[in-house]
Design an enzyme around this catalytic site. Structure first.
Site, PDB file in Angstrom:
ATOM      1  N   PHE A  83      51.503  12.728  30.856  1.00  0.00           N
ATOM      2  CA  PHE A  83      52.028  14.044  30.778  1.00  0.00           C
ATOM      3  C   PHE A  83      50.699  15.065  30.974  1.00  0.00           C
ATOM      4  O   PHE A  83      49.596  14.834  30.997  1.00  0.00           O
ATOM      5  CB  PHE A  83      52.576  14.312  29.401  1.00  0.00           C
ATOM      6  CG  PHE A  83      53.271  15.748  29.454  1.00  0.00           C
ATOM      7  CD1 PHE A  83      54.481  15.961  30.454  1.00  0.00           C
ATOM      8  CD2 PHE A  83      53.079  16.569  28.463  1.00  0.00           C
ATOM      9  CE1 PHE A  83      54.983  17.027  30.529  1.00  0.00           C
ATOM     10  CE2 PHE A  83      53.830  17.897  28.572  1.00  0.00           C
ATOM     11  CZ  PHE A  83      54.706  18.360  29.634  1.00  0.00           C
ATOM     12  N   ASP A  84      51.025  16.339  31.089  1.00  0.00           N
ATOM     13  CA  ASP A  84      49.934  17.212  31.453  1.00  0.00           C
ATOM     14  C   ASP A  84      48.602  17.468  30.574  1.00  0.00           C
ATOM     15  O   ASP A  84      47.693  17.428  30.958  1.00  0.00           O
ATOM     16  CB  ASP A  84      50.605  18.643  31.984  1.00  0.00           C
ATOM     17  CG  ASP A  84      51.212  19.283  30.788  1.00  0.00           C
ATOM     18  OD1 ASP A  84      51.354  18.612  29.658  1.00  0.00           O
ATOM     19  OD2 ASP A  84      51.474  20.734  30.956  1.00  0.00           O
ATOM     20  N   ALA A 137      55.665  10.308  22.114  1.00  0.00           N
ATOM     21  CA  ALA A 137      56.464  11.622  21.737  1.00  0.00           C
ATOM     22  C   ALA A 137      57.781  11.058  21.730  1.00  0.00           C
ATOM     23  O   ALA A 137      58.533  11.700  20.853  1.00  0.00           O
ATOM     24  CB  ALA A 137      56.375  12.356  22.982  1.00  0.00           C
ATOM     25  N   HIS A 196      49.367  25.858  34.699  1.00  0.00           N
ATOM     26  CA  HIS A 196      50.841  26.557  34.705  1.00  0.00           C
ATOM     27  C   HIS A 196      51.130  27.243  33.496  1.00  0.00           C
ATOM     28  O   HIS A 196      51.691  28.166  33.527  1.00  0.00           O
ATOM     29  CB  HIS A 196      51.409  25.247  34.862  1.00  0.00           C
ATOM     30  CG  HIS A 196      51.553  24.232  33.986  1.00  0.00           C
ATOM     31  ND1 HIS A 196      50.465  23.260  33.864  1.00  0.00           N
ATOM     32  CD2 HIS A 196      52.380  23.834  32.992  1.00  0.00           C
ATOM     33  CE1 HIS A 196      50.365  22.713  33.107  1.00  0.00           C
ATOM     34  NE2 HIS A 196      51.636  22.748  32.195  1.00  0.00           N
ATOM     35  N   ASP A 215      51.804   6.634  24.293  1.00  0.00           N
ATOM     36  CA  ASP A 215      51.964   8.006  24.150  1.00  0.00           C
ATOM     37  C   ASP A 215      53.345   7.997  23.803  1.00  0.00           C
ATOM     38  O   ASP A 215      54.642   7.961  24.563  1.00  0.00           O
ATOM     39  CB  ASP A 215      52.007   8.689  25.612  1.00  0.00           C
ATOM     40  CG  ASP A 215      51.979  10.110  25.352  1.00  0.00           C
ATOM     41  OD1 ASP A 215      52.557  10.571  24.271  1.00  0.00           O
ATOM     42  OD2 ASP A 215      51.696  11.101  26.207  1.00  0.00           O
ATOM     43  N   TYR A 224      44.328  19.017  -1.063  1.00  0.00           N
ATOM     44  CA  TYR A 224      43.372  19.065   0.160  1.00  0.00           C
ATOM     45  C   TYR A 224      43.132  17.479   0.422  1.00  0.00           C
ATOM     46  O   TYR A 224      43.181  17.052   1.504  1.00  0.00           O
ATOM     47  CB  TYR A 224      41.937  19.624  -0.264  1.00  0.00           C
ATOM     48  CG  TYR A 224      40.916  19.649   0.979  1.00  0.00           C
ATOM     49  CD1 TYR A 224      40.703  20.846   1.865  1.00  0.00           C
ATOM     50  CD2 TYR A 224      40.395  18.406   1.404  1.00  0.00           C
ATOM     51  CE1 TYR A 224      39.958  20.607   2.759  1.00  0.00           C
ATOM     52  CE2 TYR A 224      39.442  18.291   2.553  1.00  0.00           C
ATOM     53  CZ  TYR A 224      39.280  19.667   3.115  1.00  0.00           C
ATOM     54  OH  TYR A 224      38.376  19.678   4.387  1.00  0.00           O
ATOM     55  N   LYS A 273      58.847  16.280  18.881  1.00  0.00           N
ATOM     56  CA  LYS A 273      60.073  15.907  19.632  1.00  0.00           C
ATOM     57  C   LYS A 273      60.770  15.292  18.713  1.00  0.00           C
ATOM     58  O   LYS A 273      61.548  15.631  18.032  1.00  0.00           O
ATOM     59  CB  LYS A 273      59.461  15.041  20.935  1.00  0.00           C
ATOM     60  CG  LYS A 273      59.026  16.009  22.058  1.00  0.00           C
ATOM     61  CD  LYS A 273      57.371  16.263  21.842  1.00  0.00           C
ATOM     62  CE  LYS A 273      56.978  16.689  23.204  1.00  0.00           C
ATOM     63  NZ  LYS A 273      55.607  17.219  22.697  1.00  0.00           N
TER      64      LYS A 273
HETATM   65  N1  F0G Z   1      52.506  13.399  25.519  1.00  0.00           N
HETATM   66  C1  F0G Z   1      53.776  13.707  25.912  1.00  0.00           C
HETATM   67  C2  F0G Z   1      54.539  12.747  26.539  1.00  0.00           C
HETATM   68  C3  F0G Z   1      54.348  14.999  25.738  1.00  0.00           C
HETATM   69  O1  F0G Z   1      55.549  15.258  26.349  1.00  0.00           O
HETATM   70  C4  F0G Z   1      53.656  16.118  25.151  1.00  0.00           C
HETATM   71  C5  F0G Z   1      54.058  17.248  25.122  1.00  0.00           C
HETATM   72  C6  F0G Z   1      52.272  15.667  24.702  1.00  0.00           C
HETATM   73  C7  F0G Z   1      51.821  14.427  24.980  1.00  0.00           C
HETATM   74  C8  F0G Z   1      51.368  16.736  23.961  1.00  0.00           C
HETATM   75  O2  F0G Z   1      51.987  17.066  22.653  1.00  0.00           O
HETATM   76  O3  F0G Z   1      52.706  19.484  22.861  1.00  0.00           O
HETATM   77  O4  F0G Z   1      52.368  18.055  20.653  1.00  0.00           O
HETATM   78  O5  F0G Z   1      50.428  18.660  21.972  1.00  0.00           O
HETATM   79  N2  F0G Z   1      54.785  17.835  25.749  1.00  0.00           N
HETATM   80  C9  F0G Z   1      55.408  19.129  25.483  1.00  0.00           C
HETATM   81  C10 F0G Z   1      56.672  19.179  26.670  1.00  0.00           C
HETATM   82  C11 F0G Z   1      54.808  20.285  25.252  1.00  0.00           C
HETATM   83  O6  F0G Z   1      57.066  20.610  26.787  1.00  0.00           O
HETATM   84  O7  F0G Z   1      56.930  18.354  27.161  1.00  0.00           O
HETATM   85  P1  F0G Z   1      51.894  18.356  22.009  1.00  0.00           P
END
Ligand code: F0G
Length: 462
Positions: free
Chosen positions: A125-126, A218, A453, A216, A73, A259
């Site tokens: 991103f969304d 990823a 979406h 950000d 833990y 990613k």
């Molecule tokens: N920031 C970026 C640039 C992303 O592409 C994503 C996720 C996230 C944050 C959020 O990360 O999914 O680990 O919570 N992108 C995926 C996509 C879902 O399909 O592009 P997460």
């Protein structure tokens, strides 16, 4: 002219069988899913390009790491291994594991954004956009103009429009801008990279107005590869040194590790300066929302795979093959006269659905129309990055018009072969032949208020 395929720097040891449905079966499945591909069962998809997130194939070293993951833990060995890797690669003082990218956003963004404030990004991103809204703040996108013209081939189309950034800061007042977010690579603009110069200039503006800068992160390794490939100044710099320099310009990062670190689950927050008072609140939020500091919502085995994947993702041969897959698929589309965000970006090919369906307006969702056609044509699952994903204005409730209508073919890492890429290209070429006969797009029959979406239901407009 078709370009040569860069061969895989690995061979295949474990396989996952796939099945192919008939066209009639697929038409039935997509209608039952109310034309929302998130509602399809994965086993009904032949090639799954919905996302490159968490869909990657781990290496034998990562799978061995799964067996030696420490499930304590507090203070697990795997946690310290991850800290060491994170500190070494990014040169940051504080690394906090979390379970995925949006968890990092949930922990960090409320510490910087309050109701009535703004956050500015080269492009949100969304989920990041959603977390800004959940703080009661408003997201402002500030990408360079050339990103909005898919046909225009220019390097680093993911860049921040630095002049516009500064004028937005002046317009809204620096005290009302809680955070600037640099998304690398710029996912929504087509996986387009951000240049080192742009990173530097953005940081200088943030510093001038005392606004914190968050990366950000990823797809940071793919972004570093583009800098090495396309900026002569960095041609002899290692991927790791490029990454260290990029991150040196920011104050912190939020990362979906699903990613570029080639795992199935994971995320991180990084804070550069050990004396940054925000660290104490990151720890507090993490304990409340994610779990204790030393596991952050992940199993010990996940921390272990992540620590190993951080290094695998930097390998230059791997990155060359990885970006090579995008280049190969894009070159097949070039030969067929199918438009996409060009030059091709890092994690997928973003097909310009508006160019394929010029007669379908944004509020009938041309990119979602192509998503449905690709499933019907070849069992390919992908997603809309356009007006359908963007949603409605939070203040007026009116459908927003996106800057582009992309159908994103996101390519999972180390998963599909050249033959799969050919199936994708052939399906698009086939659809192009009958695109003119598809007169209308889709209408939404039900939608939730945020991130619609994922759950919305649609029907074809007759
Ligand atoms: N920031 C970026 C640039 C992303 O592409 C994503 C996720 C996230 C944050 C959020 O990360 O999914 O680990 O919570 N992108 C995926 C996509 C879902 O399909 O592009 P997460």
């Amino acid at each position: 002219m078709a370009i040569k395929y860069v061969p895989e720097p690995f061979r295949i040891k474990v396989v996952e069988p796939l099945r192919v449905l008939t066209r009639e079966e697929r038409e039935k499945k997509i209608a039952e899913a109310r034309y929302n591909v998130f509602s399809l069962h994965a086993e009904d998809c032949y090639i799954d390009l919905l996302t490159d997130s968490g869909t990657n194939a781990m290496s034998q070293n990562q799978w061995s790491g799964i067996m030696s993951g420490d499930e304590s833990y507090a203070g697990a060995t795997s946690y310290f291994k991850l800290l060491e890797a994170g500190k070494d690669i990014f040169n940051y003082s504080y690394i906090q594991p979390v379970h995925q990218g949006r968890a990092a956003e949930k922990v960090l963004l409320p510490l910087f954004l309050k109701k009535g404030q703004y956050a500015i990004s080269n492009m949100f991103f969304d989920t990041t956009r959603a977390h800004v809204l959940l703080c009661g703040a408003r997201p402002l996108d500030c990408v360079v103009e050339e990103a909005k013209n898919p046909a225009k081939r220019a390097p680093f189309k993911g860049n921040m429009d630095v002049a516009k950034l500064e004028s937005l800061i002046k317009q809204y007042g620096p005290e009302n801008i809680g955070l600037v977010v640099m998304t690398i690579t710029n996912n929504s603009a087509g996986g387009q990279p951000v240049s080192m110069k742009n990173m530097r200039e953005t940081a200088a503006v943030c510093k001038k107005y005392s606004i914190p800068l968050d990366i950000d992160a990823a797809r940071y390794a793919e972004n570093a590869y583009f800098i090495k490939r396309d900026d002569p100044e960095y041609k002899n710099t290692s991927i790791k040194d490029i990454i260290r320099e990029i991150f040196s310009y920011a104050d912190m990062f939020t990362m979906s590790a699903k990613k570029d670190t080639i795992v199935n689950m994971g995320g991180m927050i990084g804070i550069k300066d050990a004396n940054n008072p925000v660290i104490i609140n990151v720890k507090g939020n993490c304990i409340n929302y994610e779990g204790f500091i030393s596991y952050g919502g992940l199993a010990g085995r996940d921390l272990e795979a992540l620590a190993i994947g951080l290094y695998e993702g930097l390998d230059e041969y791997y990155l060359r093959y990885r970006i090579g897959q995008m280049e190969y698929l894009a070159s097949r589309l070039d030969d067929a006269g199918i438009a996409y965000q060009s030059p091709v970006g890092g994690h997928g090919v973003f097909v310009d659905a508006q160019a394929l369906f010029p007669h379908i307006p944004y509020n009938e969702f041309p990119a979602q129309t192509l998503v449905v056609e690709l499933y019907k044509e070849a069992g390919i699952r992908c997603c809309d990055i356009g007006s359908y994903m963007l949603g409605n204005d939070p203040d007026t409730g009116k459908q927003l018009k996106a800057d582009f209508e992309f159908t994103r073919l996101a390519i999972p890492r180390r998963v599909y072969t050249q033959a799969h890429l050919d199936v994708i290209a052939d399906a698009l070429i086939e659809i192009k032949k009958y695109a003119g006969s598809i007169k209308h797009g889709y209408r939404i029959t039900w939608e939730p208020p945020i991130l619609r979406h994922f759950q919305a239901q649609l029907e074809p407009i007759k």
